[in-house]
Structure formats: structure tokens, C-alpha cells
Design an enzyme around this catalytic site. Structure first.
Site, mmCIF file in Angstrom:
data_model
loop_
_atom_site.group_PDB
_atom_site.id
_atom_site.type_symbol
_atom_site.label_atom_id
_atom_site.label_comp_id
_atom_site.label_asym_id
_atom_site.label_seq_id
_atom_site.Cartn_x
_atom_site.Cartn_y
_atom_site.Cartn_z
ATOM 1 N N ARG A 141 0.847 -1.200 0.000
ATOM 2 C CA ARG A 141 0.000 0.000 0.000
ATOM 3 C C ARG A 141 0.888 1.257 0.000
ATOM 4 O O ARG A 141 1.039 1.925 -1.007
ATOM 5 C CB ARG A 141 -0.941 -0.032 1.222
ATOM 6 C CG ARG A 141 -2.162 0.862 1.072
ATOM 7 C CD ARG A 141 -1.893 2.302 1.423
ATOM 8 N NE ARG A 141 -1.442 2.479 2.798
ATOM 9 C CZ ARG A 141 -0.950 3.617 3.255
ATOM 10 N NH1 ARG A 141 -0.837 4.669 2.460
ATOM 11 N NH2 ARG A 141 -0.522 3.717 4.502
ATOM 12 N N ASP A 142 1.529 1.536 1.111
ATOM 13 C CA ASP A 142 2.295 2.784 1.217
ATOM 14 C C ASP A 142 3.483 2.776 0.255
ATOM 15 O O ASP A 142 3.843 3.807 -0.326
ATOM 16 C CB ASP A 142 2.788 2.957 2.657
ATOM 17 C CG ASP A 142 2.844 4.405 3.099
ATOM 18 O OD1 ASP A 142 2.784 5.285 2.222
ATOM 19 O OD2 ASP A 142 2.966 4.665 4.310
ATOM 20 N N HIS A 168 2.923 3.554 12.925
ATOM 21 C CA HIS A 168 3.245 3.598 11.491
ATOM 22 C C HIS A 168 4.385 4.599 11.330
ATOM 23 O O HIS A 168 4.210 5.785 11.612
ATOM 24 C CB HIS A 168 2.000 4.044 10.716
ATOM 25 C CG HIS A 168 2.224 4.278 9.259
ATOM 26 N ND1 HIS A 168 1.986 3.308 8.306
ATOM 27 C CD2 HIS A 168 2.678 5.358 8.575
ATOM 28 C CE1 HIS A 168 2.261 3.795 7.101
ATOM 29 N NE2 HIS A 168 2.691 5.036 7.232
ATOM 30 N N HIS A 176 7.956 6.193 9.218
ATOM 31 C CA HIS A 176 8.833 6.359 8.053
ATOM 32 C C HIS A 176 10.245 6.642 8.576
ATOM 33 O O HIS A 176 10.427 7.053 9.718
ATOM 34 C CB HIS A 176 8.340 7.502 7.160
ATOM 35 C CG HIS A 176 7.090 7.140 6.409
ATOM 36 N ND1 HIS A 176 7.084 6.866 5.058
ATOM 37 C CD2 HIS A 176 5.810 6.972 6.832
ATOM 38 C CE1 HIS A 176 5.849 6.557 4.685
ATOM 39 N NE2 HIS A 176 5.064 6.617 5.733
ATOM 40 N N CYS A 198 5.783 9.155 0.413
ATOM 41 C CA CYS A 198 4.343 9.402 0.264
ATOM 42 C C CYS A 198 4.078 10.545 -0.702
ATOM 43 O O CYS A 198 4.633 11.629 -0.544
ATOM 44 C CB CYS A 198 3.729 9.718 1.625
ATOM 45 S SG CYS A 198 1.966 10.031 1.529
ATOM 46 N N ASN A 212 8.671 3.801 4.379
ATOM 47 C CA ASN A 212 8.508 3.240 5.718
ATOM 48 C C ASN A 212 9.809 2.568 6.130
ATOM 49 O O ASN A 212 10.596 2.142 5.286
ATOM 50 C CB ASN A 212 7.387 2.186 5.734
ATOM 51 C CG ASN A 212 6.046 2.787 5.393
ATOM 52 O OD1 ASN A 212 5.599 2.696 4.258
ATOM 53 N ND2 ASN A 212 5.425 3.413 6.351
HETATM 54 N N1 COA Z 1 -12.658 4.201 -3.867
HETATM 55 C C1 COA Z 1 -12.805 4.322 -5.204
HETATM 56 N N2 COA Z 1 -13.364 5.395 -5.788
HETATM 57 C C2 COA Z 1 -13.772 6.394 -4.974
HETATM 58 C C3 COA Z 1 -13.639 6.334 -3.599
HETATM 59 C C4 COA Z 1 -13.064 5.175 -3.033
HETATM 60 N N3 COA Z 1 -12.883 5.041 -1.721
HETATM 61 N N4 COA Z 1 -14.133 7.462 -3.068
HETATM 62 C C5 COA Z 1 -14.568 8.212 -4.074
HETATM 63 N N5 COA Z 1 -14.345 7.575 -5.226
HETATM 64 C C6 COA Z 1 -14.647 8.048 -6.583
HETATM 65 C C7 COA Z 1 -16.031 8.645 -6.716
HETATM 66 O O1 COA Z 1 -16.961 7.653 -6.991
HETATM 67 C C8 COA Z 1 -15.849 9.608 -7.856
HETATM 68 O O2 COA Z 1 -15.808 8.877 -9.060
HETATM 69 P P1 COA Z 1 -16.327 9.530 -10.437
HETATM 70 O O3 COA Z 1 -15.472 10.736 -10.693
HETATM 71 O O4 COA Z 1 -16.119 8.426 -11.428
HETATM 72 O O5 COA Z 1 -17.764 9.883 -10.177
HETATM 73 C C9 COA Z 1 -14.444 10.149 -7.639
HETATM 74 O O6 COA Z 1 -13.759 9.135 -6.871
HETATM 75 C C10 COA Z 1 -14.450 11.445 -6.879
HETATM 76 O O7 COA Z 1 -15.235 11.303 -5.703
HETATM 77 P P2 COA Z 1 -15.284 12.409 -4.558
HETATM 78 O O8 COA Z 1 -16.143 11.902 -3.464
HETATM 79 O O9 COA Z 1 -15.648 13.751 -5.171
HETATM 80 O O10 COA Z 1 -13.829 12.421 -4.038
HETATM 81 P P3 COA Z 1 -12.673 13.507 -4.167
HETATM 82 O O11 COA Z 1 -12.311 13.774 -5.572
HETATM 83 O O12 COA Z 1 -13.018 14.651 -3.303
HETATM 84 O O13 COA Z 1 -11.473 12.666 -3.500
HETATM 85 C C11 COA Z 1 -10.929 10.835 -2.028
HETATM 86 C C12 COA Z 1 -11.599 12.186 -2.171
HETATM 87 C C13 COA Z 1 -10.816 10.570 -0.555
HETATM 88 C C14 COA Z 1 -11.802 9.792 -2.687
HETATM 89 C C15 COA Z 1 -9.541 10.865 -2.721
HETATM 90 O O14 COA Z 1 -8.863 12.032 -2.355
HETATM 91 C C16 COA Z 1 -8.720 9.663 -2.345
HETATM 92 O O15 COA Z 1 -9.030 8.547 -2.727
HETATM 93 N N6 COA Z 1 -7.645 9.857 -1.596
HETATM 94 C C17 COA Z 1 -6.800 8.783 -1.149
HETATM 95 C C18 COA Z 1 -5.507 9.341 -0.746
HETATM 96 C C19 COA Z 1 -4.606 8.256 -0.250
HETATM 97 O O16 COA Z 1 -4.775 7.074 -0.457
HETATM 98 N N7 COA Z 1 -3.556 8.680 0.432
HETATM 99 C C20 COA Z 1 -2.592 7.805 0.974
HETATM 100 C C21 COA Z 1 -3.072 7.112 2.180
HETATM 101 S S1 COA Z 1 -2.583 7.922 3.669
HETATM 102 ZN ZN ZN Z 2 2.958 6.303 5.548
#
Ligand code: COA
Ligand code: ZN
Length: 313
Positions: free
Chosen positions: A17-18, A210, A212, A243, A252
Site C-alpha cells: 500500500r504505502d 506507522h 517512516h 508518500c 517506511n
Molecule cells: N474508492 C474508489 N473510488 C472512490 C472512492 C473510493 N474510496 N471514493 C470516491 N471515489 C470516486 C467517486 O466515486 C468519484 O468517481 P467519479 O469521478 O467516477 O464519479 C471520484 O472518486 C471522486 O469522488 P469524490 O467523493 O468527489 O472524491 P474527491 O475527488 O473529493 O477525493 C478521495 C476524495 C478521498 C476519494 C480521494 O482524495 C482519495 O481517494 N484519496 C486517497 C488518498 C490516499 O490514499 N492517500 C494515501 C493514504 S494515507
Molecule cells: Zn505512511
């Protein structure tokens, strides 16, 4: 007083993942599966298999459903998946993964940068996750930026305690992790912060760290966390990572370096070091990744046996 078994530690592998998410160009799914398989074969007991996040935010996780399907039912290793919102929880549950890691950041600016929500909104999502997860799900709550934020600098302990108290109210049965997202924590602060939050919630028994290794404190931080009563230490084989949402952070702490640190001191991990190093080599061979590990560059026999260096020539 925290009760825990001082003779063991759970090294929770987060390279899939990370680590993988730090590589911008999506890797072939088969290569990821092969590396994960080697990690399981080495005896890793817990793993973050990936994340159900927006594929627009992290294209590398676009094949999460395929990887989840491949490893569903794997019973040698407890598999978790990271989620940033209730949609992630729904996708994970549908894929057969009821072991959820919900992440939000203590610092407002990192939370907005990472998951595009305010901390209040994220805590609302956590409540929704608890509601959909049901009684059989296992939940971990990751408090990102529990020490340092790439945008705000040192995060005050009081902010961590407040964020923890709010999350605990919503998810009283969860496992909780303090996350050193940027790798800028130091061992004494790690111990002090765990002591503080543990004292705030003596009924919480499941804790994780967790970390790094950006400032080279990763191993020491993990040992101090464990000494404080934390049984789950997160790490990435080969130290893969960096990240995309924490500028300046490296990977990490390397799983193999932590394996050495704990096992040499008599604290069992259940992982075979030689096989772990093979898995770390496979992780390090993935194109585009940045790795950092001490044990991988020590001559292999020296890394895996206690023999004198002169006898290994
Ligand atoms: N899994 C898959 N797709 C997702 C989702 C999820 N958990 N959450 C939202 N989506 C999809 C929505 O369905 C939408 O799809 P579409 O454009 O096809 O309609 C799109 O993503 C945008 O959705 P929205 O609710 O407006 O989200 P956003 O654009 O504001 O983004 C997150 C918010 C949280 C979904 C996004 O920033 C994200 O996934 N971040 C993860 C960051 C990460 O993993 N960081 C490292 C870990 S610490
Ligand atoms: Zn991390």
C-alpha cells in the site's frame, strides 16, 4: 498499566500500500502479486494489501479489486485494506475484506491535501464506516500526522489527544495507530505520545505505530513504541516508499531492519529473515521505486547468520 506480551511483535507489512503507491507509473498487477506472495511466504502475519481509494487520486491502486480477488481467503496472513471514506469501506466489504484501516490526519491541511476533506468531514465518514462495517468487521483508525505535518510542522500533542478522543468516541472498539507520516518523529517523542494517548484511554488495548525512516529514526522509533506497549509496528520491505501526500518523506522503515532489531533482542516476529530478504529483493526490483534498507546491502550470509565475518568469506 498496559498489558502486552513483551516477547513478540507484529510487523505489519505495508509495502503493497504505502510502498507501491509511491510509484507513479502503475506496476503490472502480476508483479505486485508475485512480490506480495513472497512476503506471505516469508511468514508476514499482517499486511496492508492496498487501498480502496479513488483511482484518480492514486492510479497505482486502480487494480485493487483484482489483487483483493487474488488473495481472498489467504489465511496465513491477516489482510487489511486502507480506506479514506465510506465508499472505500463498501468496496472493501464487497470484495470480501472486512479488515479496514480508516485514515484521517490530525492536521487539517494534510487531511485536506490527502483526502480532500476537513477533519470534521473525515470523522463523519468514520461514523458512516462504523455503521456499514457491521459487527464482524475489524477496524483500525490511523491518525496520520500524529507527530509532524509537511504543511504545518510539529503537530501539538494536544491536537493528537483531541483527535484521538473524537475518533475513540466514534469507534470505541478499534485498533488505533499514531502515524509518523513524514518520518520526523524521534524515539523519546514517540514514547511520550503513546504514553499520553494510552493514559487517556486505558481500555484501548490494540495499538499500532506507522513510521517512516526519513530522519533515520525508524528503527529506534519502533523499538520505543514497542517498549511503550505497542504490539503492531508497520514497515515496508526494502524500505520502499515516499508518500505522494507527504512531500519530503522517504519510505517506511524497512521490514528487514526491524526484523533484525527485534529478533536479535529476543522478540519474535514469526518471519523467516532469509525469505523476507528474498521478498524485499523482489519489492526493490519493481521499476520506479525508491528503496532504503541496511540489511539488504549487508552480505547475505552475514545478514542471516550469527557467524563471524572471517568465517563467511
Ligand atoms: N474508492 C474508489 N473510488 C472512490 C472512492 C473510493 N474510496 N471514493 C470516491 N471515489 C470516486 C467517486 O466515486 C468519484 O468517481 P467519479 O469521478 O467516477 O464519479 C471520484 O472518486 C471522486 O469522488 P469524490 O467523493 O468527489 O472524491 P474527491 O475527488 O473529493 O477525493 C478521495 C476524495 C478521498 C476519494 C480521494 O482524495 C482519495 O481517494 N484519496 C486517497 C488518498 C490516499 O490514499 N492517500 C494515501 C493514504 S494515507
Ligand atoms: Zn505512511
Amino acid at each position: 498499566m498496559i498489558q502486552h506480551d513483551r516477547s513478540t511483535v507484529t510487523l505489519m507489512e505495508v509495502a503493497p500500500r504505502d510502498g507501491f503507491q509511491s510509484i507513479a507509473e502503475p506496476l503490472p498487477t502480476g508483479d505486485k502479486i508475485a512480490a506480495i506472495q513472497l512476503l506471505i511466504d516469508s511468514g508476514v502475519k499482517r499486511m496492508e494489501l492496498g487501498s480502496f481509494v479513488s483511482p484518480k487520486a492514486i492510479p497505482q491502486m486502480g487494480d485493487m479489486a483484482d489483487i483483493a480477488a487474488h488473495f481472498r481467503g489467504e489465511d496465513r496472513c491477516r489482510m487489511s485494506v486502507l480506506i479514506p471514506n465510506v465508499k472505500g469501506a463498501e468496496l472493501a466489504l464487497k470484495a470480501g475484506y472486512p479488515d479496514l484501516v480508516f485514515v484521517f490526519s490530525v492536521s487539517e491541511s494534510h487531511n485536506r491535501n490527502n483526502v480532500r476533506q476537513s477533519v470534521d468531514q473525515s470523522l463523519g465518514q468514520l461514523a458512516d464506516v462504523v455503521a456499514v462495517a457491521g459487527p464482524d468487521a475489524k477496524l483500525r483508525v490511523d491518525l496520520a500526522t500524529s507527530f509532524d505535518c509537511p504543511f504545518e510542522g510539529t503537530v501539538p500533542l494536544d491536537a493528537v489527544r483531541r483527535a484521538f478522543a473524537r475518533a475513540l468516541q466514534i469507534a470505541p472498539n478499534a485498533e488505533f495507530a499514531l502515524c509518523d507520516t513524514t518520518g520526523r518523529a524521534d524515539p523519546l517523542t514517540v514514547a511520550a505520545r503513546f504514553c499520553a494517548v494510552m493514559a487517556d484511554a486505558p481500555d484501548v488495548t490494540k495499538w499500532a505505530f506507522h513510521g517512516h525512516d526519513t530522519f533515520g529514526m525508524g528503527v529506534a522509533n519502533a523499538l520505543y513504541a514497542h517498549a511503550t506497549g505497542v504490539d503492531v509496528i508497520e514497515c515496508a520491505a526494502a524500505g520502499l516508499g515516499g508518500c505522494p501526500f507527504a512531500p519530503g518523506a522517504t519510505g517506511n522503515t524497512a521490514t528487514e531492519d526491524l526484523h533484525f532489531a527485534f529478533e536479535q533482542g529476543g522478540i519474535a516476529t514469526g518471519i523467516d529473515r532469509a525469505k523476507l530478504l528474498e521478498a524485499a529483493d523482489a519489492v526493490a526490483a519493481l521499476p520506479g521505486g525508491k528503496v532504503a534498507s541496511h540489511l539488504r546491502i549487508v552480505p547475505r550470509k552475514r545478514a542471516t547468520t550469527g557467524e563471524a565475518v572471517a568465517q563467511l568469506a
